[in-house]
Design an enzyme around this catalytic site. Structure first.
Site: not given
Lengths: 479, 479
Positions: A57, A252, A273, A284, A363, A367, A374, A410, A414, A448, A450
């Site tokens: 619940d 990620h 991030d 973002d 990547h 976006h 996204h 961004e 890497y 990175r 961004e």
């Protein structure tokens, strides 16, 4: 005037924002379709429901469905909404709660309360939707159904018992409302500006608190606290990615298998991030910085390569420019900097041709950003299709920029073990790699940078307000 | 030795905790059922999956299903697990991830990695489950299916493509495993002690930070930060309830329609019900205190009435005692205090008989606590059934206490408009109400004191370590 607001220290979102969104969608639908003088098309959206933890619940903290937020701004679960195309008339359908719920949920809002809270024309109970909608005599119900080009999932059309007795269309609405969401309205821009500022300040608080020896999730905890306590943001827009050291090369990171749970070493780079969410609207932002506040020469080299890429895009992006070109520009500038730093050798155009850019930045450049992190509209019908070229194929849109679009910029660099190994194994790529220097970077992780930017006719407006140069970062962290 | 841990400053949960849980369930199943010498029954559980925000590519932060945690302690989504009853042999099935996921998720764990991480006997990939399970030649798969007595939902039995070719039983497992979860093991008790301490400290941090003028959610933000940053608790066990003033009488405040978004007035009572979650194990603690740190006479009266109820139960609860009797004891003591304070008049036994207790405390005294905040086992077959009497009917269990049970003790006293109106309208209740005094309390809100306690043979052990008396609270907040 009714607003959504989390206290006077936070941004007030007027309900006119949603009315304007409705009118925009209605006008675009009428422009795109000849509905006929006597027809009575009606948009029907279904809001989100509570989701429990399995059979218990306990519910997840409720998140409203984004298209429903876009048209109605409603924060409660279990609702439906309609908009009559010819008049713009908006009706909300809310759940009828048993009286005794007042003991558990507080004074229950009546129909008039909801009408005032959301500034719609009419409010009915959900259990009357079939009957009330019949009274409107819609010629067709326009339902939402279409593919999300990031997840591959399909928006679920509204459903209620009895909908079978209405004429329904699931094709017309989706491309029009998604395209409306791509170009932000002045009121939306102010919400986005606010949530980017809150997120910027939260990042700055994290940088200030950072000390080697901390665990990655302690940065996440500080970001969440600041966004909520100072900015009134109950949600973040996505799971915080707080990688330090080699974890900063995991794109990620922060997922269930690696929940930001490592200790941060002295000398490590942090790549954080994180973006807050206010009234459904997302930020973002990624900041990269050394945990101990002082860049090493190697860290400076990689960081400045990414910063140069970001600066190049920020200087070039504006209405009329292709996003694919921006991606390639960022990659090219970054490779050039790595070449100057003697990590790479040879001709940068040849590196791009060979696909070396996608080794160091697998990547896309960025976006759309809005109600979803996204955001929708990347690959709508009539827009340029997804490229098959390495790196470019990860772009979440290949569109030409228009004023009012809101995107992340961004770029990143890497040192990802399997990708480096792949490059070394491929003569067309390995010839560009300066192994004796690159070997130093095997455990570097990544960088990175961004930003969240609004596209204008002449350039961009950057809503991200954080220390960005090496000097700015070192000065901020030393304070 | 493999452990779950969020850094050396947090509690280490040994994987032997889960092995012990498995052995307990296996032994209880063998005790309860005559499976036959040649039979080969196998428990099969399915773990939880990621849940996305509607059709987007953003997921809720993953929460594992509680029974799966109980037997395996696995933190990743998409798994299955089996336990062979005759041998206790445990097998984990994990998703086979494409190699390229390493770029996005970091180095992928192999089968041997998972075996070491969770100390199971075997690990296979989920896509082989049908084949691998066939090799075990189970006589019957014991699946989990049964009602959750708090939500009314039913646990979803494990499913995979091909399960139809196995003999399956969905009745045997549920009551046995649920009953196993009711009595906590020594290792579980140490996790529960830890998460209660973390939550207690987070409550204390909130009390220390509290100032009139703050918004309710700022208390929530501080609790979340402290639980996570200090205790390593990424999750809370339920949505934080942070009601101040009249909101403190709303039992499930903090939901989407009332997201802890009010400003806290000087002179208001705060009722903050918040509990962290560590490794799946829950705390559930409520602190009530004046926002400005000083009790008024009225606040002291109500608070001490609830504290007396809590003290009475803490003094009486032990193995062999009926939980229903504890509920009635708490209610009786509280009404007696309200009578002494001249809010009520007449005979307390008669008040109880008339149901006045459920006007001031409409909820049950407390509930089992463990991997779920409202933990399983309240109304299993063979246990006392739910009462139909007002107030008692809200109890989440009516069982006789046993050593090793872990429950909340959470008496409360609330001034809830619709319930007070109901009492005034009913002569059998209104005769006990001293209107001229009660009228002062119309906007008071409520008080709840909630502790997490372990039942022992001779009494209780209270894991909640927060200031509880008026003097303790005032001293702590003045510091």
């Amino acid at each position: 005037m009714a607003v959504f607001q989390m206290g006077s220290h936070t941004h007030a979102i007027s309900m006119t924002l949603y009315r304007d969104n409705r009118m925009k969608v209605v006008n675009e639908l009428q422009r795109a379709h000849n509905f006929g003088a006597d027809s009575k098309p009606v948009i029907l959206l279904q809001g989100g429901d509570n989701i429990s933890h399995y059979d218990t619940d306990v519910d997840y903290v409720f998140r409203q469905e984004s298209y429903f937020t876009y048209l109605f701004g409603v924060t409660e679960p279990g609702c439906y909404g309609t908009v009559e195309i010819k008049t713009g008339r908006a009706t909300l359908y809310v759940p009828r709660l048993p009286e005794e719920y007042a003991v558990w949920m507080g004074p229950l809002l009546g129909l008039e309360d909801f009408k005032k809270k959301y500034e719609v024309d009419t409010v009915h109970y959900v259990d009357e939707i079939s009957k009330r909608l019949s009274e409107v005599e819609p010629s067709v119900l326009l339902l939402l159904s279409g593919p999300n080009s990031d997840s591959g999932s399909v928006a679920k059309p509204a459903y209620f018992k009895g909908i079978e007795s209405f004429v329904a269309d699931s094709d017309i609405l989706f491309p029009v409302i998604a395209e409306c969401r791509v170009i932000k309205s002045p009121a939306e821009i102010e919400v986005l500006r606010y949530v980017a500022r809150v997120s910027s300040d939260a990042h700055k608080a994290v940088m200030k608190a950072m000390k080697p020896g901390m665990h990655e999730y302690q940065a996440e905890a500080e970001f969440l606290r600041h966004s909520y306590a100072v900015g009134g943001c109950r949600h973040v827009s996505y799971t915080c990615i707080c990688g330090a050291g080699t974890n900063s090369a995991i794109l990620h990171y922060g997922h269930a298998g690696s929940p930001n749970d490592c200790a941060i070493q002295d000398g490590a780079m942090c790549l954080f991030d994180m973006g807050a969410n206010y009234g459904g609207y997302a930020a973002d932002i990624t900041c990269s910085f050394p945990a101990n506040g002082k860049f090493t020469a190697d860290q400076r080299l990689v960081y400045n390569a990414v910063l140069a890429a970001r600066d190049a895009v920020c200087g070039a992006a504006r209405e009329g420019v292709s996003w694919v070109d921006m991606h390639l520009l960022a990659n090219r500038v970054m490779l050039e900097e790595l070449r100057k730093g003697q990590l790479l050798q040879g001709d940068v155009d040849e590196m791009m041709e060979a696909g070396l850019n996608a080794i160091f930045q697998p990547h896309g450049l960025g976006h759309f950003l809005g109600l979803d992190v996204h955001d929708v509209g990347g690959y709508l019908p009539g827009c340029p299709e997804r490229s098959s070229k390495a790196g470019v194929n990860r772009l979440r849109t290949a569109r030409t920029l228009k004023a009012g679009m809101y995107l992340t910029i961004e770029p990143g660099c890497y040192f990802i073990e399997p990708l480096l190994n792949k490059a070394y194994a491929d003569p067309s790529l390995s010839k560009f790699l300066v192994k004796e220097n690159l070997d130093r970077f095997r455990n570097f992780g990544g960088v990175r940078i961004e930003d969240d930017v609004l596209i204008t006719k002449t350039g961009i407006e950057n809503f991200t307000l954080v220390p960005r140069t090496v000097d700015e970062i070192e000065a901020w962290m030393a304070k």
